[in-house]
Each structure stands twice: as C-alpha cells, then as structure tokens.
Design an enzyme around this catalytic site. Structure first.
Site, PDB file in Angstrom:
ATOM      1  CB  THR A 207      -0.864  -0.014   1.279  1.00 10.21           C
ATOM      2  OG1 THR A 207      -1.818  -1.046   1.150  1.00 10.21           O
ATOM      3  CG2 THR A 207      -1.583   1.309   1.500  1.00 10.21           C
ATOM      4  NE  ARG A 235     -10.501  -5.324   3.579  1.00  8.02           N
ATOM      5  CZ  ARG A 235      -9.345  -4.676   3.630  1.00  8.02           C
ATOM      6  NH1 ARG A 235      -8.843  -4.115   2.540  1.00  8.02           N
ATOM      7  NH2 ARG A 235      -8.672  -4.577   4.739  1.00  8.02           N
ATOM      8  N   GLY A 259      -1.429  -1.361   6.820  1.00  6.54           N
ATOM      9  CA  GLY A 259      -1.505  -2.553   7.658  1.00  6.54           C
ATOM     10  C   GLY A 259      -2.872  -3.185   7.495  1.00  6.54           C
ATOM     11  N   GLY A 261      -6.365  -3.374   7.552  1.00 11.19           N
ATOM     12  CA  GLY A 261      -7.345  -2.284   7.634  1.00 11.19           C
ATOM     13  C   GLY A 261      -8.440  -2.504   8.645  1.00 11.19           C
TER      14      GLY A 261
HETATM   15  N1  ASP Z   1      -4.484  -1.015   4.877  1.00 12.98           N
HETATM   16  C1  ASP Z   1      -4.680  -1.730   3.643  1.00 12.98           C
HETATM   17  C2  ASP Z   1      -6.028  -2.409   3.685  1.00 12.98           C
HETATM   18  O1  ASP Z   1      -6.360  -3.000   4.694  1.00 12.98           O
HETATM   19  C3  ASP Z   1      -3.635  -2.729   3.339  1.00 12.98           C
HETATM   20  C4  ASP Z   1      -2.206  -2.332   3.627  1.00 12.98           C
HETATM   21  O2  ASP Z   1      -1.936  -1.215   4.051  1.00 12.98           O
HETATM   22  O3  ASP Z   1      -1.301  -3.150   3.416  1.00 12.98           O
HETATM   23  O4  ASP Z   1      -6.709  -2.388   2.699  1.00 12.98           O
END
Ligand code: ASP
Length: 344
Positions: A207, A235, A259, A261
C-alpha cells in the site's frame, strides 16, 4: 518576488523578536513523507536487486512530490504526484501491481485529504482506473460527496474524462502467485484470522501513502491500495476511510496508515492521532507511537501495521509494529532518507 519579500519581512520580524507561527503565509518549512506498505519485510527475504529497486522507486516518488513543494506548489498536489509514481510502479500494491481479491479481481481504494479545508475525496473498489488517487482528488473537487465506490465511482470517472484501464494492466505475476498460494491455504483451512489471509511474505505489503507540508503551512495526506490479498470481493479497507487510513488537519497533523485495515478502521487510527494532539496536547511522536505501539497492538497484536505522519513544524514520524515498512522522507533540512527494515 512576492515570496522573496515575504521572506525578507519574516527575517526582519524574527530579528525584532516578533514571534510568528510556523504557518505564516509562505514561510513554512516544506516536508514530505511517504510509505510503500508495512508487513513481514526482512533483509533475509529480499535480494539486493529487490532492495535497490524499492529504494529507487521510493526516492523517485519523494523527489517528485518534493519538487512540487519546492516550486511553491500545494501539499495536496505533492501528495498526489508522489502517490502517482508509486501507483505506476508494479512493485507496490496500488494501481499497477495491486493484489487480487478472492475472486481474482483488482479492486482499488484511495483517499486524499486537504488539511487546510478538511475537504476530502475517496474511492473504493474501483477496477478500471489507473490512478485511483487522481479519482479521489476528482471526487473531492468535482462532486458534492466524500466517497464513491464501485460502479458509481467508475461512472463518475468516465463522466470526468478518466480513461478506461483494462484489468490486464494491473496484473503482475507476483501478486497472482500470492493469490493462488492464498487460495490453496484457504482450501486447506489454514488461513488464520479472516484478515490475515496469506501468512508470511507478501500477504499485504505495498500500500502507498504520502503526507506533505507546503510553504503556506498546509498539510495534506493521501493513501492508495489494492487492499489485502484474497480479501472478499467488495471489501473496502481503511485506506479510503477518512479518519481511519487517511487524515489531515493543518491544526494538528497529516497521517497515512498501512496494515490490516480491519484494525485501523475500528480505531479510527489516523484521526485519533490528530485528536490526541488537539485534545490532550500530545506531541506528534507521542500520539502516533501510542496508536501504533499500544492501541493497535492491543487490538490486533504485533505485525498489524504502521503510519507515517507530519505536523506543521515539519516534524516527521514513521512508527510501525511490523518487521518492516517501506518509507522515506525529505524533511525541513532538505535531506532525502529512505528506509525499509526495522533496523535500517
Ligand atoms: N491497509 C490496507 C487495507 O487493509 C492494506 C495495507 O496497508 O497493506 O486495505
């Protein structure tokens, strides 16, 4: 010329002992901080060539965003410019190179927020837009809404001159393999928590996010992602949720998270950092550390993610509780720093 005069006036005022705020018009320090995702990222897992490639992309994104700020441009434009570089790169889980859903789709989320006005725009689960951050900006500036998702977001995109991007453009072999490996684990019943669909290397990281401070003292933040590998179709994660994965307020800070989410959303993580600063008078460092190392760990455990944030002074923080986080910044001193691992 006007900037030069402002600087001279500021110098005279400073010499006379007059205290002016850091965001007096045109004299704020400029700074930018970015991330390219957090997760199980260790030196042992990376080849030297991969390590170099990530650092080079992060540096390019930083320099692109910083060039906007140096020319007197706005923080929102710097954020968008930096994120677009990473959306184009197949290395990151955003735009091209996004992860796949359970049904084998690339469904992209993005948000941008302007801390000067608290205006924000976001899109969720879009499938045919090469630069979701650009569409989020269009939602902020050209619609009466904050967030559009799915088909409606794409209809809005076509109406506002965006080009249709075919699904094949987002495809990368690496992310497809992670999708297939994840499906096998799901079939074997070893998927772990619903959020952690693929354990180990590659489950989510990539991300991207950016936070910038411009010469006018305005702060902006943005985030763009493909979400989590093998997430259910439809989602939407924290990244496009204002206050969860993305937030900016000139009065406190700008922040972008990365991270799992499902944890960030329930903690309203980025806005909580801002609230702790505004309501409790905490420093940026204290507020961000508390949310990542205390609240996030208590809710989701270690290895749930990290955040990048900066404040109106140009102070930058990048706490994370994972093994690594692709990150970099150019601070008020103009120096470029790029890091990947915990002990980098
Ligand atoms: N935060 C993002 C999500 O949950 C994924 C990520 O940051 O790696 O969609």
């Amino acid at each position: 010329m006007r900037t030069a005069l402002t600087l001279v006036a500021a110098a005279i005022l400073a010499g006379s002992g007059f205290v002016f705020s850091a965001n007096a018009r045109g004299v704020s320090p400029i700074a930018i901080v970015i991330h390219g995702g957090a997760g199980t990222i260790t030196k042992a897992d990376m080849t030297p060539a991969e390590d170099r490639a990530y650092r080079a992309e992060l540096a390019e994104a930083l320099q692109t965003g910083y060039a906007v700020l140096r020319q007197g441009g706005r923080a929102v434009d710097a954020v968008q410019a930096a994120i677009e570089v990473m959306e184009l790169s197949p290395l990151f889980n955003a735009g091209r190179g996004a992860v796949f859903t359970r049904g084998g789709l690339n469904q992209l989320d993005a948000a941008i927020m302007d801390g000067a006005t608290l205006n924000a725009g976001a899109v969720g689960a879009v499938q045919h837009v090469a630069h979701p951050i650009r569409l989020a900006y269009a939602v902020m500036t050209q619609s009466a809404h904050v967030m559009l998702v799915g088909q409606g977001a794409e209809t809005f995109a076509w109406a506002h001159g965006f080009k249709f991007t075919p699904s094949a453009w987002f495809y990368t072999q690496r992310r497809w393999q992670a999708h297939i490996d994840g499906l096998k684990k799901l079939a074997a019943g070893s998927a772990g928590t619903p959020e952690r669909l693929v354990s180990g290397r590659g489950w989510a990281f990539g991300t991207v996010g950016a936070v910038a401070l411009d010469r006018e003292g305005h702060i902006a933040a943005g985030t763009s992602t493909g979400g989590l590998t093998n997430k259910l179709d439809g989602r939407v994660g924290d990244s496009p949720i204002i206050g969860a994965g993305t937030y900016a307020d000139d009065a406190t800070c700008g922040a972008s998270g990365t991270g799992t989410g499902e944890y960030f959303m329930r903690l309203d993580l980025t806005k909580s950092i801002s609230d702790l600063m505004a309501l409790k008078g905490w420093s940026l460092q204290k507020a961000a550390d508390y949310m990542i190392h205390d609240r996030l760990v208590k809710l989701g455990g270690e290895d749930t993610g990290g955040v990048i944030a900066l404040d109106a002074k140009g102070d930058i923080v990048t706490p994370f509780n994972t093994q690594g986080m692709y990150r970099g910044w150019i601070g008020a001193d103009g120096r470029l720093t790029v890091k990947i691992y915990k002990d980098d």
